[in-house]
Enzyme design. Structure first.
Site, PDB file in Angstrom:
ATOM      1  N   CYS A 150       2.003   4.347 -22.892  1.00 37.06           N
ATOM      2  CA  CYS A 150       1.979   2.882 -22.824  1.00 37.06           C
ATOM      3  C   CYS A 150       3.386   2.330 -23.024  1.00 37.06           C
ATOM      4  O   CYS A 150       3.897   2.316 -24.146  1.00 37.06           O
ATOM      5  CB  CYS A 150       1.037   2.342 -23.899  1.00 37.06           C
ATOM      6  SG  CYS A 150       1.057   0.543 -24.017  1.00 37.06           S
ATOM      7  N   CYS A 155       3.578  -0.844 -25.214  1.00 41.97           N
ATOM      8  CA  CYS A 155       3.451  -0.593 -26.655  1.00 41.97           C
ATOM      9  C   CYS A 155       4.732  -0.005 -27.237  1.00 41.97           C
ATOM     10  O   CYS A 155       5.090  -0.307 -28.377  1.00 41.97           O
ATOM     11  CB  CYS A 155       2.323   0.398 -26.929  1.00 41.97           C
ATOM     12  SG  CYS A 155       0.833   0.146 -25.973  1.00 41.97           S
ATOM     13  N   ASP A 156       5.400   0.864 -26.498  1.00 42.96           N
ATOM     14  CA  ASP A 156       6.424   1.714 -27.115  1.00 42.96           C
ATOM     15  C   ASP A 156       7.852   1.550 -26.579  1.00 42.96           C
ATOM     16  O   ASP A 156       8.773   2.151 -27.132  1.00 42.96           O
ATOM     17  CB  ASP A 156       6.020   3.195 -26.939  1.00 42.96           C
ATOM     18  CG  ASP A 156       4.713   3.504 -27.655  1.00 42.96           C
ATOM     19  OD1 ASP A 156       4.423   2.845 -28.667  1.00 42.96           O
ATOM     20  OD2 ASP A 156       3.972   4.394 -27.189  1.00 42.96           O
TER      21      ASP A 156
END
Ligand code: NAP
Length: 307
Positions: free
Chosen positions: A134, A137-138
């Site tokens: 993701c 997200c990261d």
């Protein structure tokens, strides 16, 4: 035992939220259950540029948060609970979660799909330690660092472009010499000076001592093996349906996607499926939302004919 719901939707991504909105708008007593992150995969993508109306670039998290709020404002109940068992055979269906047991006249399965694992050594050991599925997200963790992206589809290339906002360099490793991604996405990637490509190659190992340090890459044409230093590995090699819950309960294809007709009806009366979890040709937010709407409307028809 609580009241009987008209519609219980399992899954809070675009398909489930749209089903919830349409169900609640028609005054059906509607409950949406989500085990993880509301918004599904769409909430993990920053640029939702092909959803009609998203021209001023609201992000996946923003659009899906509004979808949830809209369903709730029309009266859909939303609960963060994991469904553990379903009993779909009777006229009244049972939906059992970790903490409750619900009854419903209809059930809409909108459990979506999850990122596929590559399956190479090091992937599981270094998951969350440089291996990610993701970018939204990261990506932030990789500011001014080097990352590789594995895959050549829409997800891989779109997320590679997004990663260039953070990383110093993004290397796409693809097993063929041409991309699967839509041409418009490809053009943006080819024009981006931070992105380079390793063609005809697969990642055979991810190495690192507690944190990703390199990937071992094999050229599938020449069999040449080389090690590429990197700080992160973003995996986008496709998705698998999240359908274990209904295995053996509704008809599926050999890959686990639920078979429906064009009204989203499964082979079980009163049970519908919507979004990425069903057999279909185009898995997009717009088609998920459409499936959810159709499923909810058909669920209402089913209720008025059978109850
Ligand atoms: P996908 O289209 O299935 O692409 C998967 C990619 O991973 C392909 O390039 C495939 O290579 C590669 N791959 C698969 N298994 C591999 C392996 N074992 N080793 C190395 N490479 C491997 O998946 P996706 O890109 O996640 O997209 C899924 C669906 O969502 C698609 O329908 C897509 O159109 C849609 N989507 C759309 C958008 C958008 O419209 N903006 C964004 C994201 C996703 P090959 O090409 O050689 O098969």
């Amino acid at each position: 035992m609580q009241d009987i719901y008209d519609i219980i939707v399992i899954g809070g991504g675009p398909a489930g939220l749209s089903a919830g909105l349409y169900g609640a708008r028609s005054r059906a007593k509607t409950l949406i259950l989500e085990k993880g992150k509301w918004g599904g995969q769409a909430a993990t993508t920053e640029e939702l540029e092909n959803y009609p109306g998203s021209i001023e670039q609201p992000t996946g998290p923003e659009i899906t948060a509004r979808m949830k709020r809209q369903a709730e404002e029309f009266g859909a109940e939303t609960r963060a609970e994991t469904v553990t068992k379903l009993e779909l055979g009777g006229k009244i269906k049972k939906v059992i979660t970790e903490s409750a047991e619900y009854q419903a006249k209809t059930v809409i399965i909108a459990t979506g799909a999850k990122p596929r694992l590559l399956g190479c050594p090091g992937e599981l050991e270094l998951r969350g330690k440089g291996v990610s599925y993701c970018a939204t997200c990261d990506a932030d963790f990789f500011t001014d660092l080097r990352v590789v992206v594995v895959g050549g589809g829409d997800s891989a290339i779109q997320e590679a472009i997004y990663l260039t906002k953070f990383a110093e360099k993004v290397t796409v490793i693809h097993r063929r010499d041409e991309l699967r991604a839509a041409k418009s996405i490809q053009e943006r990637a080819f024009a981006n000076p931070k992105i380079d490509f390793i063609w005809d190659s697969v990642v055979i190992e991810i190495k690192g001592d507690g944190i990703v340090e390199s990937v071992v890459v094999k050229n599938v044409k020449t069999n040449e093996v080389k090690e590429v230093q990197t700080d992160g590995v973003f995996m986008f090699v496709g998705y698998d349906p999240v359908s274990d819950l209904v295995k053996g309960l509704v008809d599926m294809d050999e890959r686990g996607y639920i078979i429906t007709d064009e009204n989203m009806s499964t082979n079980v009366e009163g049970v519908f499926a919507a979004g990425d979890v069903r057999v279909k040709s185009l898995r997009q937010v717009v088609t998920a939302a459409s499936d959810g709407a159709i499923a909810a409307v058909r669920a209402e028809h089913y209720i008025s004919e059978n109850f």
